[in-house]
Design an enzyme around this catalytic site. Structure first.
Site, PDB file in Angstrom:
ATOM      1  N   CYS A 109       0.837  -1.254  -0.108  1.00 47.66           N
ATOM      2  CA  CYS A 109      -0.094  -0.162  -0.141  1.00 47.66           C
ATOM      3  C   CYS A 109       0.706   1.336  -0.072  1.00 47.66           C
ATOM      4  O   CYS A 109       2.044   1.157   0.021  1.00 47.66           O
ATOM      5  CB  CYS A 109      -0.744   0.052   1.179  1.00 47.66           C
ATOM      6  SG  CYS A 109      -0.135   0.420   2.859  1.00 47.66           S
TER       7      CYS A 109
ATOM      8  N   CYS B 235       3.404   1.451   2.277  1.00 44.84           N
ATOM      9  CA  CYS B 235       4.905   0.790   2.391  1.00 44.84           C
ATOM     10  C   CYS B 235       5.587   1.566   1.417  1.00 44.84           C
ATOM     11  O   CYS B 235       7.071   1.741   1.902  1.00 44.84           O
ATOM     12  CB  CYS B 235       4.472  -0.523   1.734  1.00 44.84           C
ATOM     13  SG  CYS B 235       3.357  -1.630   2.444  1.00 44.84           S
TER      14      CYS B 235
ATOM     15  N   ASP C 124       3.845  29.642 -30.062  1.00 44.66           N
ATOM     16  CA  ASP C 124       5.025  29.823 -30.731  1.00 44.66           C
ATOM     17  C   ASP C 124       4.483  29.795 -32.295  1.00 44.66           C
ATOM     18  O   ASP C 124       3.657  29.159 -32.464  1.00 44.66           O
ATOM     19  CB  ASP C 124       6.126  29.128 -30.608  1.00 44.66           C
ATOM     20  CG  ASP C 124       7.208  29.162 -31.694  1.00 44.66           C
ATOM     21  OD1 ASP C 124       7.763  30.244 -31.728  1.00 44.66           O
ATOM     22  OD2 ASP C 124       7.652  28.164 -32.409  1.00 44.66           O
TER      23      ASP C 124
ATOM     24  N   ASP D 265       8.783  25.257 -30.062  1.00 49.07           N
ATOM     25  CA  ASP D 265       9.738  24.239 -30.799  1.00 49.07           C
ATOM     26  C   ASP D 265      11.224  24.627 -30.706  1.00 49.07           C
ATOM     27  O   ASP D 265      11.989  23.797 -30.685  1.00 49.07           O
ATOM     28  CB  ASP D 265       9.236  23.903 -32.228  1.00 49.07           C
ATOM     29  CG  ASP D 265       9.636  25.199 -33.028  1.00 49.07           C
ATOM     30  OD1 ASP D 265       9.281  26.127 -32.547  1.00 49.07           O
ATOM     31  OD2 ASP D 265      10.137  24.963 -34.059  1.00 49.07           O
TER      32      ASP D 265
ATOM     33  N   ASP E 127      12.623  29.372 -27.702  1.00 47.25           N
ATOM     34  CA  ASP E 127      11.165  29.087 -26.709  1.00 47.25           C
ATOM     35  C   ASP E 127      11.549  28.524 -25.197  1.00 47.25           C
ATOM     36  O   ASP E 127      10.762  28.340 -24.472  1.00 47.25           O
ATOM     37  CB  ASP E 127      10.255  28.159 -27.358  1.00 47.25           C
ATOM     38  CG  ASP E 127       9.648  28.542 -28.716  1.00 47.25           C
ATOM     39  OD1 ASP E 127       9.474  29.965 -28.690  1.00 47.25           O
ATOM     40  OD2 ASP E 127       9.826  27.726 -29.798  1.00 47.25           O
TER      41      ASP E 127
HETATM   42  P1  ADP Z   1       8.988  31.770 -33.782  1.00 52.28           P
HETATM   43  O1  ADP Z   1       9.343  32.556 -32.552  1.00 52.28           O
HETATM   44  O2  ADP Z   1       7.769  32.429 -34.530  1.00 52.28           O
HETATM   45  O3  ADP Z   1       9.094  30.405 -33.735  1.00 52.28           O
HETATM   46  P2  ADP Z   1      11.703  32.210 -34.688  1.00 52.28           P
HETATM   47  O4  ADP Z   1      12.106  33.433 -33.643  1.00 52.28           O
HETATM   48  O5  ADP Z   1      12.092  30.844 -34.568  1.00 52.28           O
HETATM   49  O6  ADP Z   1      10.030  32.360 -34.794  1.00 52.28           O
HETATM   50  O7  ADP Z   1      12.151  32.872 -36.202  1.00 52.28           O
HETATM   51  C1  ADP Z   1      11.748  34.145 -36.626  1.00 52.28           C
HETATM   52  C2  ADP Z   1      12.332  34.737 -37.896  1.00 52.28           C
HETATM   53  O8  ADP Z   1      13.671  34.479 -37.836  1.00 52.28           O
HETATM   54  C3  ADP Z   1      12.265  33.712 -38.952  1.00 52.28           C
HETATM   55  O9  ADP Z   1      10.773  33.823 -39.450  1.00 52.28           O
HETATM   56  C4  ADP Z   1      13.094  33.662 -40.026  1.00 52.28           C
HETATM   57  O10 ADP Z   1      12.944  34.875 -40.657  1.00 52.28           O
HETATM   58  C5  ADP Z   1      14.246  34.169 -38.797  1.00 52.28           C
HETATM   59  N1  ADP Z   1      15.290  32.693 -39.016  1.00 52.28           N
HETATM   60  C6  ADP Z   1      15.377  32.472 -37.575  1.00 52.28           C
HETATM   61  N2  ADP Z   1      16.185  31.424 -37.434  1.00 52.28           N
HETATM   62  C7  ADP Z   1      16.509  31.255 -39.111  1.00 52.28           C
HETATM   63  C8  ADP Z   1      17.396  30.467 -39.852  1.00 52.28           C
HETATM   64  N3  ADP Z   1      17.978  29.664 -39.250  1.00 52.28           N
HETATM   65  N4  ADP Z   1      17.586  30.593 -41.009  1.00 52.28           N
HETATM   66  C9  ADP Z   1      16.724  31.518 -41.519  1.00 52.28           C
HETATM   67  N5  ADP Z   1      16.004  32.516 -41.027  1.00 52.28           N
HETATM   68  C10 ADP Z   1      15.849  32.284 -39.752  1.00 52.28           C
HETATM   69 MG    MG Z   2       9.631  28.293 -33.188  1.00 49.57          MG
END
Ligand code: ADP
Ligand code: MG
Length: 826
Positions: A12, A15, A433, A630, A634
């Site tokens: 239980c 325990c 996001d 993702d 974030d």
């Molecule tokens: P969210 O917060 O909506 O997930 P991000 O902050 O990840 O968006 O990205 C915002 C913007 O930054 C994208 O729309 C893009 O224009 C630019 N960006 C971010 N990372 C990259 C990457 N590795 N290559 C090209 N553009 C990028």
């Molecule tokens: Mg994102």
């Protein structure tokens, strides 16, 4: 280090709480969790403390083995079953002998203890049968008395006391009957002939075994489903060493190994595809029955079956870190001790047993003093003991959580703790996001514009830099380079600029890929170029600019659209009266477009720390936030949120920071998780209510409070029957959780399952396919119209089962991909 053990003999929650306490006391133990249901214990410490742990657990009266045992549960079920098979017929026989005459079923005189002639033989037969039943179920006695004598009484102590008191009283009665016979005192014999109680003594233990067996059986159902996951991971793996294949045991796999997956093989660990393509059947992990197409950059999950291709992937999470192991561990760990609500039950259970013994003793003494005689008082005392076993109380929370986490896992929702499941139930604000969460994890490039140099050069430069990135926008660029078989170079000084893009050096040149904000900050563009760039960015919210060597080389227009699943999920959240807000690092224009489409509030241009402070702001205003994201940007927000949830295809850091992971990358599962959380909490509360209610009502009844006014008295036998039923009903109630509708695409799944399972019937003859790339494109084209087809380049045809796609749909999809359909045979 974390070490796993298997603890035996716990019955239980008192325990498991005790085992936990005694291990925690050992010097050097940092933390310990014990699972009552599975017996699994994990101990975190700097050094190996196995000996100390063994000593202190054994001293408490439990057994301990090193290592986690997944099969333990079913062994227990088997043992209980054997005990039951022996006990139940004997109980029936005992009932017949003891009560047959009372209900007018003929009983031979020598077996009938209520007959003067058969009193001695009849009562001795009863004693013998009862002794056998108790013998078979003797472990309650052993554990119960051991705990009683060490002053740590538990549920078994109640059973052992109740049963043994009845038996001893029965034996005393037999002695009195014999004495009456010897001295020819018929009155004395008559007095004890009705008071044998052997059936009560035996019935208590037999019924508890029945209850335990049913409980074990239903628990095992959940456990086997999960245990099967473990069998999916193969024992051996093929890796590539210096360009050659080598077979090794899966246990030897290391992070970073290049693993080769051939047609039909199961993945031995988690990883990311670097070369080749094919389909992965992830149904065991996500519940999704349609195989998922995998190519470079995509994740492979341990245990999934790979087919229709060949690929190489880099090993990421191996052994116990891999997803399947995590799922199994999570479900096992859905343990009462970690959930706030379970603490109530645990505390109560700890006090409960001694209190009940006190009540039993007082009731016994009170009736005895009131002059109702020994046998009456014993009857009362025994009833109180057996009726109040707190096992329903102990099971109320863990069983519901276990079924809940199991159900979530089956649906591709990894809830990392029971606590997260509980918290999900009270969420009122959803923060989402954008890129990769609301929009597709792998967007498409719809246009490529070159300012200087040729197109392939632009793609190669961009892809070389993006190869380092795990951002969703990196994937289509890399895929495009792969498709054109462009050689990618190694870049240096890679730096991700969160919310903007990335910078790196390629050879001697500075490279930047990202949005206009980034480009403006690294380049001083001349009037003309700036205008063109701004114009491009205006019409198309998601534009990836590529700068190299101080010049703007060109840009890609990316179709970063909101997925259908995300739309549905947002609507469902709204229907649940939640506040839905989008937090994105992307620019105002892109954010507004998406937010308007979904009809939600938004905040654009936020940096990672802004996402975090936004979460904190909502929390401070008294809201319970669910953050879904993702990306790297974030992670802080996911940690800060009341519940953080990561998209499975997202970055490792997001997954690490989150309380739950959506393996299918389907936002609708977030809605399902909230629903499940609510259902689990309702279930736990129901269980706790019934367990408390039951004890609150039956204990006074057993004490005999209704005897004087109404003459109602509880027989100990009914007490033990009711007690077993209460545990069984708690377990059954928890199993109802399996029928909770998470509201995801189950029905669609079923349809497509039929589609895949049926024999291949339709044959489409296609002209123009030359190589594996063509095969891939055609397969994708079919996929776009919801058909999983088997494409054969040599035979120039594609085959698939019954599908809803019409001839027209097929033709236009294939033609859009650049091939021609010659004939369709159905
Ligand atoms: P969210 O917060 O909506 O997930 P991000 O902050 O990840 O968006 O990205 C915002 C913007 O930054 C994208 O729309 C893009 O224009 C630019 N960006 C971010 N990372 C990259 C990457 N590795 N290559 C090209 N553009 C990028
Ligand atoms: Mg994102």
């Amino acid at each position: 280090m974390i070490k796993k053990y298997t603890v035996g003999g716990m019955t239980c929650s008192a325990c498991s709480a005790r085992v936990e306490r005694c291990v925690k006391k050992i010097d050097g133990v940092k933390s310990v969790t014990v699972n009552l249901l599975t017996g699994a214990m994990s101990v975190t410490s700097d050094i190996d403390l196995t000996e100390e742990i063994r000593r202190s657990i054994t001293a408490e009266g439990y057994t301990v083995k090193e290592g986690a045992e997944h099969k333990r549960a079913s062994d227990r079920e088997k043992k209980l079953k054997i005990r039951l098979i022996i006990s139940l017929p004997l109980v029936v026989l005992l009932m017949y002998v003891a009560m047959g005459a009372m209900i007018k079923i003929p009983v031979p005189w020598f077996l009938n203890a209520m007959d003067m002639k058969g009193a001695i033989s009849g009562s001795l037969v009863q004693a013998a049968i009862a002794a056998v039943i108790i013998g078979v179920n003797f472990d309650y006695y052993i554990r119960g008395f051991r705990n009683l004598f060490t002053l740590k009484p538990n549920m078994d102590s109640l059973v052992a006391l109740g049963s043994s008191v009845s038996f001893i009283y029965g034996a005393f009665s037999v002695a009195m009957i014999i004495k009456g016979h010897v001295v020819a005192d018929h009155k004395l014999m008559m007095k004890y002939m009705d008071n044998l109680y052997f059936e009560g003594a035996a019935m208590i233990v037999a019924l508890i075994t029945l209850g335990k067996y049913l409980e074990e059986k239903s628990k095992n159902k959940t456990m086997t489903a999960i245990g099967k996951l473990l069998e999916l991971a193969p024992d051996t793996a093929i890796i590539e060493v210096n360009g050659e294949e080598k077979q090794i045991s899966s246990q030897e796999l290391k992070r970073g190994d290049i693993v080769i997956l051939k047609d039909g093989a199961n993945a031995p660990c988690d990883g990311v595809v670097i070369w080749g393509n094919g389909y992965a059947d992830e149904s065991a992990i996500t519940g999704e029955s349609i195989p998922v197409y995998k190519e470079a950059g995509e994740k492979i999950v341990c245990g999934t079956t790979f087919s229709g291709g060949y690929c190489k992937f880099v090993a990421k999470n191996v052994g116990e870190d891999s997803t399947v192991y995590k799922i199994v561990k999570l479900v096992e760990d859905a343990n009462s001790t970690r959930v706030p609500i379970a603490k109530v039950a645990d505390t109560v259970a700890g006090f409960f047993v001694p209190v009940v013994m006190g009540i039993a003793l007082i009731a016994f003494a009170a009736w005895l003093i009131a002059g109702y005689g020994m046998s009456f008082a014993v009857n009362i005392g025994v009833s109180v003991l057996v009726v109040s076993c707190p096992c329903a109380l102990g099971l109320a929370t863990p069983v519901a959580l276990m079924v809940g986490t199991g159900k979530a896992a089956e649906n591709g929702i990894l809830v990392k703790s029971g606590e997260a499941l509980q918290k999900l139930a009270s969420v009122d604000t959803v923060l989402l996001d954008k890129t990769g969460t609301l929009t597709a994890n792998k967007p498409k490039i719809t246009k490529t514009v070159v300012f200087s140099g040729d197109e392939n050069e632009l793609i190669a430069v961009a892809a070389s830099a993006e190869k380092q990135s795990s951002h969703p926008l990196a994937k289509p660029v890399i895929a495009l380079a792969e498709e054109r078989k462009l050689a990618l170079e190694n870049v240096e000084n890679y730096k991700a600029v969160q919310g903007q893009g990335l910078t790196a050096t390629l050879g001697r040149e500075e490279v930047a890929v990202g949005n206009l904000r980034l480009i403006k900050s690294v380049l001083s563009l001349d009037e003309n170029t700036l205008k063109t760039a701004e114009k491009a960015a205006e019409g198309n919210p998601t534009v990836l600019f590529v700068a190299c060597g101080g010049k703007l080389k060109g840009y890609f227009v990316v179709e970063d659209t909101v997925t259908e699943q995300a739309k549905k999920a947002v609507n469902e959240f709204k229907a649940m009266k939640m506040k839905v807000v989008m937090l994105t690092g992307d620019n105002e224009l892109a954010a507004k477009k998406v937010a308007d489409e979904l009809g939600i509030d938004y905040k654009a241009g936020v940096l990672p720390q802004d996402k975090y402070s936004e979460v904190v702001r909502y929390t401070e205003s008294g809201r319970k936030t669910l953050m879904v994201g993702d990306g790297v940007n974030d992670a802080p927000a996911l940690t800060a949120a009341y519940v953080g949830m990561a998209i499975g295809a997202g970055t490792d850091i997001a997954i690490e920071s989150a309380d739950a992971v959506l393996i299918k990358n389907d936002l609708r599962d977030a809605v399902g998780a909230v629903r499940l959380g609510k259902a689990v909490m309702r279930n736990v509360k129901e269980n706790l209510f019934w367990a408390f209610f039951y004890n609150a009502v039956l204990i006074p009844l057993a004490c005999g409070v209704l005897y004087i006014p109404f003459g109602v008295l509880m027989n100990p036998m009914y007490g033990s029957a009711a007690m077993s039923l209460s545990s069984v009903s708690v377990v059954l109630n928890a199993l109802r959780l399996n029928f909770v509708k998470l509201g995801n695409n189950k029905t669609e799944n079923k349809k497509s399952e039929v589609r895949v399972m049926k024999e291949n019937k339709t044959i489409v003859y296609i002209d123009g396919m030359m190589c594996d790339h063509c095969k891939k494109r055609v397969t994708e084209a079919f996929k776009s119209i919801g058909v999983t087809a088997d494409v054969d380049v040599k035979k120039k045809r594609a085959t698939f089962g019954e599908a809803a796609a019409s001839d027209e749909e097929i033709k236009s999809a294939i033609e859009a991909a650049g091939y021609t359909v010659k004939k369709i045979e159905r």
